[in-house]
Design a protein around this motif. Structure first.
Motif, PDB file in Angstrom:
ATOM      1  N   LYS A 198       0.838  -1.206   0.000  1.00  5.54           N
ATOM      2  CA  LYS A 198       0.000   0.000   0.000  1.00  5.54           C
ATOM      3  C   LYS A 198       0.870   1.251   0.000  1.00  5.54           C
ATOM      4  CE  LYS A 198      -4.359  -1.398   2.036  1.00  5.54           C
ATOM      5  NZ  LYS A 198      -4.131  -2.309   3.176  1.00  5.54           N
ATOM      6  N   VAL A 199       1.905   1.239   0.842  1.00  2.55           N
ATOM      7  CA  VAL A 199       2.790   2.412   0.918  1.00  2.55           C
ATOM      8  C   VAL A 199       3.415   2.702  -0.437  1.00  2.55           C
ATOM      9  CG1 VAL A 199       4.966   3.220   1.865  1.00  2.55           C
ATOM     10  CG2 VAL A 199       3.317   2.128   3.359  1.00  2.55           C
ATOM     11  N   LEU A 200       3.864   1.632  -1.114  1.00  3.69           N
ATOM     12  CA  LEU A 200       4.545   1.828  -2.391  1.00  3.69           C
ATOM     13  C   LEU A 200       3.588   2.281  -3.473  1.00  3.69           C
ATOM     14  CD1 LEU A 200       7.043  -1.127  -2.318  1.00  3.69           C
ATOM     15  CD2 LEU A 200       7.580   1.290  -2.440  1.00  3.69           C
ATOM     16  N   ALA A 201       2.316   1.903  -3.341  1.00  6.72           N
ATOM     17  CA  ALA A 201       1.352   2.370  -4.333  1.00  6.72           C
ATOM     18  C   ALA A 201       1.268   3.891  -4.282  1.00  6.72           C
ATOM     19  CB  ALA A 201      -0.003   1.736  -4.064  1.00  6.72           C
ATOM     20  N   GLN A 202       1.390   4.451  -3.086  1.00 12.57           N
ATOM     21  CA  GLN A 202       1.358   5.905  -2.947  1.00 12.57           C
ATOM     22  C   GLN A 202       2.666   6.536  -3.389  1.00 12.57           C
ATOM     23  OE1 GLN A 202      -1.086   7.658  -1.874  1.00 12.57           O
ATOM     24  NE2 GLN A 202      -2.453   6.235  -0.830  1.00 12.57           N
ATOM     25  N   ASN A 203       3.753   5.867  -3.069  1.00 10.19           N
ATOM     26  CA  ASN A 203       5.050   6.473  -3.334  1.00 10.19           C
ATOM     27  C   ASN A 203       6.011   5.440  -3.911  1.00 10.19           C
ATOM     28  OD1 ASN A 203       7.379   7.911  -3.445  1.00 10.19           O
ATOM     29  ND2 ASN A 203       7.564   8.258  -1.243  1.00 10.19           N
ATOM     30  N   PHE A 208      13.421   2.617   0.729  1.00  7.59           N
ATOM     31  CA  PHE A 208      13.482   1.833   1.969  1.00  7.59           C
ATOM     32  C   PHE A 208      12.325   0.854   2.037  1.00  7.59           C
ATOM     33  CE2 PHE A 208      15.217   0.657   5.801  1.00  7.59           C
ATOM     34  CZ  PHE A 208      14.420   0.856   6.907  1.00  7.59           C
ATOM     35  N   SER A 209      11.156   1.282   1.574  1.00  3.50           N
ATOM     36  CA  SER A 209      10.021   0.364   1.573  1.00  3.50           C
ATOM     37  C   SER A 209      10.230  -0.755   0.564  1.00  3.50           C
ATOM     38  CB  SER A 209       8.730   1.114   1.264  1.00  3.50           C
ATOM     39  OG  SER A 209       8.433   1.993   2.320  1.00  3.50           O
ATOM     40  N   HIS A 210      10.799  -0.429  -0.574  1.00  2.00           N
ATOM     41  CA  HIS A 210      11.104  -1.486  -1.548  1.00  2.00           C
ATOM     42  C   HIS A 210      12.014  -2.521  -0.913  1.00  2.00           C
ATOM     43  CE1 HIS A 210       9.219  -0.403  -5.283  1.00  2.00           C
ATOM     44  NE2 HIS A 210       9.654   0.833  -5.213  1.00  2.00           N
ATOM     45  N   TYR A 211      13.006  -2.014  -0.189  1.00  2.00           N
ATOM     46  CA  TYR A 211      13.952  -2.931   0.456  1.00  2.00           C
ATOM     47  C   TYR A 211      13.233  -3.811   1.460  1.00  2.00           C
ATOM     48  CZ  TYR A 211      17.479  -4.447   3.791  1.00  2.00           C
ATOM     49  OH  TYR A 211      18.249  -5.202   4.640  1.00  2.00           O
ATOM     50  N   ASN A 212      12.428  -3.205   2.320  1.00  2.00           N
ATOM     51  CA  ASN A 212      11.738  -3.998   3.336  1.00  2.00           C
ATOM     52  C   ASN A 212      10.771  -4.988   2.718  1.00  2.00           C
ATOM     53  OD1 ASN A 212      12.836  -3.001   5.814  1.00  2.00           O
ATOM     54  ND2 ASN A 212      11.789  -1.080   5.389  1.00  2.00           N
ATOM     55  N   LEU A 213      10.092  -4.565   1.656  1.00  2.00           N
ATOM     56  CA  LEU A 213       9.170  -5.467   0.974  1.00  2.00           C
ATOM     57  C   LEU A 213       9.938  -6.641   0.380  1.00  2.00           C
ATOM     58  CD1 LEU A 213       6.339  -6.051   0.168  1.00  2.00           C
ATOM     59  CD2 LEU A 213       6.602  -4.598  -1.831  1.00  2.00           C
ATOM     60  N   GLU A 224      11.420 -14.342  -6.845  1.00  2.00           N
ATOM     61  CA  GLU A 224      11.405 -13.451  -8.014  1.00  2.00           C
ATOM     62  C   GLU A 224      10.869 -12.074  -7.634  1.00  2.00           C
ATOM     63  OE1 GLU A 224      12.429 -13.536 -11.037  1.00  2.00           O
ATOM     64  OE2 GLU A 224      13.187 -15.577 -11.083  1.00  2.00           O
ATOM     65  N   LYS A 225       9.809 -12.055  -6.814  1.00  2.00           N
ATOM     66  CA  LYS A 225       9.267 -10.773  -6.391  1.00  2.00           C
ATOM     67  C   LYS A 225      10.292 -10.041  -5.518  1.00  2.00           C
ATOM     68  CE  LYS A 225       5.208  -9.285  -6.139  1.00  2.00           C
ATOM     69  NZ  LYS A 225       4.412  -9.007  -7.286  1.00  2.00           N
ATOM     70  N   ALA A 226      10.986 -10.784  -4.688  1.00  2.00           N
ATOM     71  CA  ALA A 226      12.003 -10.151  -3.849  1.00  2.00           C
ATOM     72  C   ALA A 226      13.032  -9.469  -4.740  1.00  2.00           C
ATOM     73  CB  ALA A 226      12.672 -11.199  -2.956  1.00  2.00           C
ATOM     74  N   LYS A 227      13.466 -10.185  -5.783  1.00  2.00           N
ATOM     75  CA  LYS A 227      14.481  -9.616  -6.684  1.00  2.00           C
ATOM     76  C   LYS A 227      13.984  -8.312  -7.311  1.00  2.00           C
ATOM     77  CE  LYS A 227      16.795 -10.563 -11.030  1.00  2.00           C
ATOM     78  NZ  LYS A 227      16.910 -11.484 -12.141  1.00  2.00           N
ATOM     79  N   THR A 228      12.734  -8.315  -7.760  1.00  2.00           N
ATOM     80  CA  THR A 228      12.190  -7.099  -8.378  1.00  2.00           C
ATOM     81  C   THR A 228      12.330  -5.910  -7.437  1.00  2.00           C
ATOM     82  OG1 THR A 228      10.529  -8.563  -9.291  1.00  2.00           O
ATOM     83  CG2 THR A 228      10.194  -6.205  -9.599  1.00  2.00           C
ATOM     84  N   HIS A 229      11.943  -6.114  -6.191  1.00  2.00           N
ATOM     85  CA  HIS A 229      11.955  -4.976  -5.269  1.00  2.00           C
ATOM     86  C   HIS A 229      13.359  -4.591  -4.833  1.00  2.00           C
ATOM     87  CE1 HIS A 229       7.698  -4.220  -5.017  1.00  2.00           C
ATOM     88  NE2 HIS A 229       7.525  -5.521  -5.122  1.00  2.00           N
TER      89      HIS A 229
END
Lengths: 663, 794
Positions: A198-203, A208-213, A224-229
């Motif tokens: 949700k946070v990333l959808a806004q920003n 840092f959120s990409h990293y935590n996600l 694979e999703k981890a790699k993307t982020h």
């Protein structure tokens, strides 16, 4: 608690359904802080009550999927000069507690960071990850937490007060919440993922959120999703970000698990150019090269790790990377290449430096067995190097290492009543050494109330089968049948073969329990077992049994025996494509590549329309090429093309279905 | 000895090198100060053990602050500062003590020798030794400098030079992961740029990092910015000049580079590297005599080298080595004529440099005539010294060529296409020949490669390319080079001679899209040409050739046949050859044989026809006749290119392969193998002969015999073994193919010849690909197999 003057330190916590942890946490800290404020965001268990009983002031609030909001709320009513915050699944040691007061007395510091020791499983000997976090800061209303998940307060402090000094306290907090065997962990991870998306959808540029996600996805196995982020985090991150080293490390681990070895190595090299004193990166390089069997290079990397005497606390590191973990890896490398002396030395160092797991001790024993010819020498060595181990544990260890004579010798040294599990071990050792009478003596010493009784009786059957003791056999069978109802039905046919009564019921020989019985017989006396079976059974029955047995050995990764049995099966006529393929695979596992390829190829020729055969063939030929490439890389270490091909072959090999699937 | 020296070092995690650094300097200094900015390894302990004073300093991304702190702790009267990855060159330290006794100087330049790996090194001059006065301090966050403050406070005159050398290992790619470090430096510098302190020195440093990364365009931009902002007498000016020119050279801007060099040479007339760079430009343009001149100039000023940071290499090699290499091609002085080279080109950006370089030494001037280019051809040619003429959208090659003739000023004119290359080895012969020739035009050998990557398979024929620059000579055909007509008209057949010179023509691949486009255009041109004259034999031959190029054999044959019929027995040998060739392709072997007989009578020394006759006979089953033909080919060898169009291999391996097939059909396996063996001995025939050989052995003796046979007969080069491995795998014999592959790998390792590795690795992938293809054939819908498909596409 309850002091007259203005309270100095306020502990602020947010909790929800933590009745299993809250008491441990609060009892560890309550003597060292002046007030405890607990914000409960909706517990449906006893948490609020337990907290109140430990002396906390409990407030209630709504959970809005936002950790910062909750934390800011939790410190609203704090009256202390300092705020300390913990989570319910954390605790501190008394030594830490005592020093916290002195931290608060400092006039110039604005905030303190603590090392967070993360336990990854409930076993104290499981790997620990050491991170860092700002946990204690002056209580000013303008200091506010930011971030819906993995909330941070440092930026807020530095904004309000650019000259603020934030210092590492040198103290630790113990965190149990990351234990993967904790069912609530998965729940928490899923919750974090939701919030972060949700946070990333806004920003979308919030690195840092990409990293935590990415970390959350990695933990829940979605690589694979981890790699993307991770890629997005790296794209937007600034060089001054505090978590940049961790980004390199965790991203590299993710790539390694995806078998993208080249990308992982490139990434780690880049990380090292910025953080040349981050041992985890060298350790990872070592792991990658070891898994590619480039042992020389792996050795260098692990030795580099050992050079670090202490790690910068600002790096998130796995405990032991600069000591026992690297020693163990080096021991393993030397073991693979047959250098027993060095293997032993490093494993001993590993144990000394803190690797106390059963695994490590067993490895030490196995290596000692290779190095020393005499059992007594092995025993003395283990005594010296495993000082914390009791005699009983030591005996179990040498049994697992296969030193049966030694076991029987040392059994007498045990004081007092020998425990049934030790007696069972002794009995098994005796059977291995064909000392039937002694074995039966040990078995008779096990009372029928102990949990080992059933197994002991089965052992008795095995013993009598091998020693052709028909009288004793009946007794043991009866007793075993009492504990395991289907035992007689399943294993009698097998026992009949061994006692010379011939084949009474062919069908039941192939039942799993029967096969298991034969499997154990082979462990005790392989020659005799096979001889008896081949005499009594006709060739197709014998081939069938060998085939089933080999699958058990394959499952246990005992490739030598699997190969022997498959060879027997093939000779006696079990010539299915799958048989050839399995035989080939056992050869490959023992690095007999050309033989293995030959047999898998036969499998392909026999049955062209089974893709598993071809996949097995591709895997084996790739492994063969990999070995040749390894030699190239060893001879021409600066010739990058060869290493590039080795890594892409390894990546390709990793994508081919593994042995388990092919079975 | 009065004045004392303190060695000042800053360090962080240098346990591997700090000992070497300190011990190399210890005999020459009185105090060692080490400022540790946060080591987590044994660096401080090691330093202390060697007798250093170790101070801790909190690192804040500022090199100058750390160094100034080290100065504060120094007690000596003079300071020497070093980095941990440096050491004092053995034998160099003795000079220090005497140097610091001086009253005349406050600081000294010393030599810093950078080891770049693979035997390369470059030496710079740097102030590292200076008086310990509080007013001297370091400035600059990353490339910290002491020189600013020394010059400001004491002036340039008080800075001397001594022959003291430090060896710097830090940039040795064999020691450290160089690429990651460079990238990091670039990031740090770009960050510094945000602070606004962008002076000439800053741009220079950034440019240097880009050069190390190989990004020459970016580097050039930074160097240009630096040149604008840097004073001429700044310490790094010579290197800046040097590297700017290097960028221009790497970007192929040779004309610009030479211009800049003239300017820089006027500023630094005794900087030898500038003349070597001049030589480098000329070498790239093929002007070897001028290059030799540049090298001579460099030698003359080399005595002053100690003033400048000299690399002394051309493209990484010693000038003497280059001189040796270009010596045979230096024909400028022996030329007794002027020659203009005329190039016709359109869209040849990939090839034009190769073309111009091949004629650089020969040409007095180079003219490029083009109907129009949409790529970089013209820019490249211009930079290499060509004069460019654009005749917009002119399709007729005759018009282009005649225009070039008009512009040409030399006594002779050489025509060459943009995708061609003059054989360098033939240049001396060309010059010698033209010096004494009395002919008015010359044929050269035009060698056409069908596949630009395979230079072992080609077709040779005579083409008139060198003509005397006379008014009466002109081209008339829009397509074909028919200058002979006008020469012969004036001087008869004797007017044209032959020179032993080869021009390489790289054909665009057979199956390319361009073929169809070319065909349409050429067909139109030819038709237009002959619209007035009418369709004569030449027309049919030319059109036939165009049809041949797009593999329309029926139409091609029709045209060649027409040509033969019209001219009768005078038809040129080409027409006969191609007519037969088309029939062969159309499998009309009987008719082909008839033509062969007649052609042989007319041209008994044209080996290629006899070879075709052999092929026809073989196809019709006339084995004896075929064998006879092939043997005759081998006897006669290759025909003369001066007379005929000659195909490579027709006198050597092609008939051998033919004979092998004959023997195979006759069941004489040994003779068959023998002939394949002889064919396989020719490197150009490996791809043809070895697979056939392998198949023959597998079918008759079993796959296990392939390797022993190859070994016993000396056919065990990596190439042979790899080709055999692939063929064996195709025949389904996986184990034997792996054995052959392993043999190839062992051979490569034994000879230590890494150039064979790409062949070996591609064989690896081909074998895997073969298994995959078989797997998919029998299991077309398997999900696992489909999932790994991408691995085999690349």
């Amino acid at each position: 608690m309850g002091a007259v003057h203005s309270p100095l330190i306020s502990l602020c916590m947010i909790v929800k359904n933590e009745e299993k942890n809250i008491v441990r946490c609060l009892s560890s800290v309550k003597d060292y802080v002046n007030e405890i404020l607990v914000l409960d965001t909706g517990s449906t268990d006893w948490t609020p009550l337990l907290a109140r009983e430990m002396g906390a002031k409990v407030y209630f609030g709504r959970w809005e999927n936002d950790f910062s909001k909750a934390r800011n709320e939790s410190k609203k009513h704090a009256r202390g000069e300092w705020i300390l915050y913990l989570d319910a699944d954390e605790e501190i040691t008394p030594e830490t507690g005592e020093k916290i007061r002195r931290l608060a007395e400092n006039k110039r510091v604005e905030g303190y960071t603590f090392s967070i020791i993360n336990y990854t499983a409930s076993d104290k000997n499981s790997p620990q990850q050491i991170g860092i976090n700002l946990r204690m800061f002056r209580n000013k209303p303008n200091y506010r937490f930011e971030g819906a998940v993995h909330e941070q307060i440092k930026s807020s402090i530095l904004r309000e007060n650019p000259a603020a000094q934030i210092v590492h306290s040198g103290l630790s907090i113990l965190h149990h919440g990351y234990c993967t065997d904790n069912p609530r962990r998965q729940q928490k991870t899923r919750r974090n993922i939701e919030i972060l998306e949700k946070v990333l959808a806004q920003n979308p540029q919030d690195h840092f959120s990409h990293y935590n996600l990415a970390v959350s996805y990695y933990v829940s196995g979605r690589l694979e999703k981890a790699k993307t982020h991770y890629l997005l985090a790296k794209k937007y991150v600034q060089r001054s970000a505090g978590y940049l080293p961790a980004l390199y490390r965790n991203f590299a681990v993710c790539l390694y698990d995806l078998a993208e070895y080249e990308n992982a190595v490139k990434l780690i090299d880049e990380g090292l150019s910025f953080f040349p004193d981050y041992p985890d990166l060298y350790y990872l390089l070592g792991q990658i090269h070891a898994s590619l069997k480039l042992y020389e290079q792996a050795e260098n990397y692990f030795k580099t790790c050992l050079k670090f005497t202490r790690t910068n606390p600002h790096y998130i590191t796995t405990k032991g990377v600069e000591s026992f973990l690297s020693h163990e890896q080096l021991a393993d490398i030397f073991y693979q290449t047959g250098k027993w002396d060095q293997a032993l030395a490093h494993q001993a160092q590993a144990v000394k430096a803190g690797a106390l797991s059963r695994c490590s001790a067993l490895r030490l024993a196995n290596m000692a067995k290779q190095r020393f010819d005499d059992g007594e020498e092995v025993y003395r060595y283990l005594l010296v190097n495993l000082p914390g181990l009791g005699l009983a544990e030591l005996i179990k260890l040498i049994f697992n290492a296969g030193l049966y004579e030694l076991v029987l010798k040392k059994i007498n040294l045990l004081p007092g009543e020998t425990k049934p599990e030790i007696l069972l071990i002794a009995a098994q050792s005796a059977v291995h050494l064909k000392r039937w009478a002694e074995a039966q003596e040990f078995i008779s010493g096990i009372p029928n109330t102990s949990p080992e009784y059933g197994r002991a009786q089965v052992l008795g059957c095995l013993c009598c089968c091998l020693s052709k003791d028909l009288d004793g056999l009946n007794g043991y069978m009866r007793e075993a049948g009492k504990k395991y109802p289907s035992f007689v039905e399943c294993c009698k046919p097998v026992i009949d073969i061994f006692t010379g009564r011939g084949i009474t019921n062919v069908k039941n020989i192939f039942c799993p329990a029967g096969i298991d019985f034969i499997y154990r017989l082979i462990h005790f006396d392989s020659q005799k077992t096979i001889a008896v079976l081949s005499n009594c059974l006709n060739s197709s029955q014998f081939a069938g049994i060998c085939y089933e047995l080999s699958k058990k050995f394959l499952a246990a990764q005992n490739y030598q025996w699997a190969e022997k049995l498959l060879a027997l099966a093939l000779k006696q006529g079990c010539r299915s494509a799958k048989g050839y393929r399995l035989y080939g695979q056992t050869c490959i596992e023992q690095e007999k590549y050309l033989e293995g390829i030959y047999f898998i190829r036969q499998g392909c020729i026999k049955q062209k329309n089974d893709a598993a055969n071809y996949l097995g063939l591709l895997k084996s030929v790739t492994s063969y090429f990999q070995r040749s490439l390894r030699k190239m890389v060893g001879k021409y270490p600066r010739y990058h093309q060869a290493k590039h091909h080795l890594l892409s072959m390894a990546a390709f090999n990793a994508k081919l279905p593994g042995r388990e699937e092919l079975l | 000895m009065k004045n004392t020296i303190s060695l000042c070092i800053i360090a962080k995690n240098e346990a591997g090198s700090i000992a070497r650094c300190i011990t190399s300097a210890l005999p020459y200094v009185d105090q060692v100060v080490v400022v540790d900015t946060g080591s987590s390894d044994q660096t401080p302990e090691i330093a202390r053990e060697l007798g250093a004073e170790v101070w801790n300093f909190a690192w804040n991304n500022d090199f100058s602050a750390a160094r100034n702190y080290s100065l504060e702790k120094a007690a000596g009267e003079w300071i020497l500062y070093m980095d941990c990855d440096e050491e004092v060159e053995p034998g160099s330290g003795g000079i220090l003590r005497a140097a610091v006794q001086t009253e005349d100087y406050d600081a000294y330049f010393i030599n810093v020798k950078n080891i770049l790996g693979q035997g390369h090194e470059v030496t710079f001059h740097s102030i590292r030794l200076f008086r310990n006065l509080p007013r001297f301090s370091f400035e600059g966050q990353i490339h910290e400098q002491i020189s600013y403050s020394i010059i400001a406070h004491s002036g340039r005159n008080r800075i001397g030079s001594i022959n003291f050398t430090l060896i710097h290992h830090g940039y040795n790619p064999e020691q450290v992961n160089i690429n990651a470090k460079i990238q990091r430096n670039i990031m740090l510098l770009e960050e510094q740029s945000k602070t606004g302190r962008e002076d000439g020195f800053f741009f220079y440093n950034l440019g240097i990092e880009y050069v190390r990364q190989g990004q020459f365009q970016l580097a050039l931009e930074k160097f240009m910015a630096s040149l604008k902002k840097s004073p001429i007498n700044c310490g790094y000016a010579p290197v800046l000049a040097n590297k700017t020119v290097v960028c221009l050279i790497e970007l192929g801007r040779y004309r610009d580079a030479l211009e800049q060099l003239r300017y820089f040479q006027s500023l630094f007339p005794r900087y030898s590297d500038l003349y070597l760079l001049e030589a480098a430009c000329h070498i790239r343009c093929g002007r070897y005599s001028l290059a030799a001149g540049g090298i001579e100039k460099a030698k003359k000023v080399s005595a002053d080298n100690f003033k400048y940071p000299v690399e002394g290499k051309i493209f990484g090699r010693a000038p003497e080595e280059i001189l040796d290499w270009i010596k045979p091609f230096q024909v400028w002085k022996s030329k007794r004529f002027q020659i203009t080279v005329c190039i016709l080109a359109r869209g040849e950006e990939k090839n034009i440099a190769r073309c111009i370089q091949s004629v650089g030494e020969l040409a007095d001037s180079v003219i490029l005539v083009t109907p129009g280019c949409s790529d970089h051809t013209l820019a490249t040619a211009y930079q290499m010294g060509a004069k460019i003429y654009r005749l917009k959208l002119e399709n007729s090659l005759a018009k282009l060529r005649n225009f070039a003739l008009q512009q040409a000023a030399g006594d002779w004119v050489l025509f060459i296409n943009g995708n061609e290359e003059l054989n360098r080895q033939d240049i001396p012969g060309l010059v010698g020949g033209l010096n004494q020739s009395r002919a008015k035009a010359h044929y050269v050998r035009l060698r056409t490669f069908y596949n630009p990557n395979n230079q072992l398979v080609y077709q040779d024929r005579a083409n008139c390319r060198i003509i005397s620059n006379e008014k009466d000579f002109f081209y008339s055909s829009s397509l074909v080079e028919d200058i002979e007509q006008s020469v012969q008209k004036k001087y008869g057949a004797a007017g044209i001679g032959c020179l032993p010179v080869t021009v390489f023509h790289y054909s665009t691949g057979f199956k390319s899209e361009f073929r169809k486009v070319d065909f349409k255009r050429n067909a139109a041109l030819i038709t237009a040409d002959f619209a007035k004259i009418g369709k004569n034999a030449l027309f049919y031959k030319t059109m036939g050739y165009e049809f041949l190029k797009v593999e329309r054999y029926k139409a091609a044959f029709g045209h060649f046949n027409r040509a033969i019929k019209i001219t009768g027995f005078d038809a040129p040998a080409d027409c006969w050859y191609y007519a037969i060739y088309c029939l062969l392709k159309l499998k009309r072997f009987d008719e082909a044989l008839v033509l062969c007989e007649r052609a042989r009578d007319l041209y008994p020394d044209y080996t290629d026809i006899i070879y075709l006759q052999g092929c026809c006979s073989l196809n019709l089953g006339y084995l004896q006749q075929a064998a006879q033909c092939y043997n005759r080919c081998i006897q006669m060898g290759e025909a003369a290119w001066e007379k005929y169009t000659v195909h490579s291999g027709v006198g050597t391996y092609l008939p051998r392969c033919g004979l092998a097939e004959v023997y195979l059909k006759q069941g004489q396996i040994t003779s068959c193998l023998n002939n394949y063996k002889i064919a396989a001995g020719y490197p150009e025939a490996v791809c043809r002969a070895v697979p056939s050989l392998t198949r023959c052995i597998i079918m008759n003796f079993g796959p296990g015999r392939v390797l022993p046979y190859l070994r016993d007969n000396g056919l065990d080069s990596c190439r042979h073994l790899c080709t055999a491995a692939v063929e064996t795998a195709k025949s389904g014999c996986l184990m034997e193919s792996l054995e052959l592959w392993q043999a190839a790998l062992d051979k490569m390792k034994k000879l230590n010849d890494l150039s064979q590795y790409p062949l070996i690795s591609s064989t690896m992938f081909q074998i895997l690909g073969g298994i995959y293809a078989e797997a998919v054939e029998h299991n077309p819908n398997n999900a696992h197999l489909q999932a790994i498909a991408p691995f085999f596409k690349g």
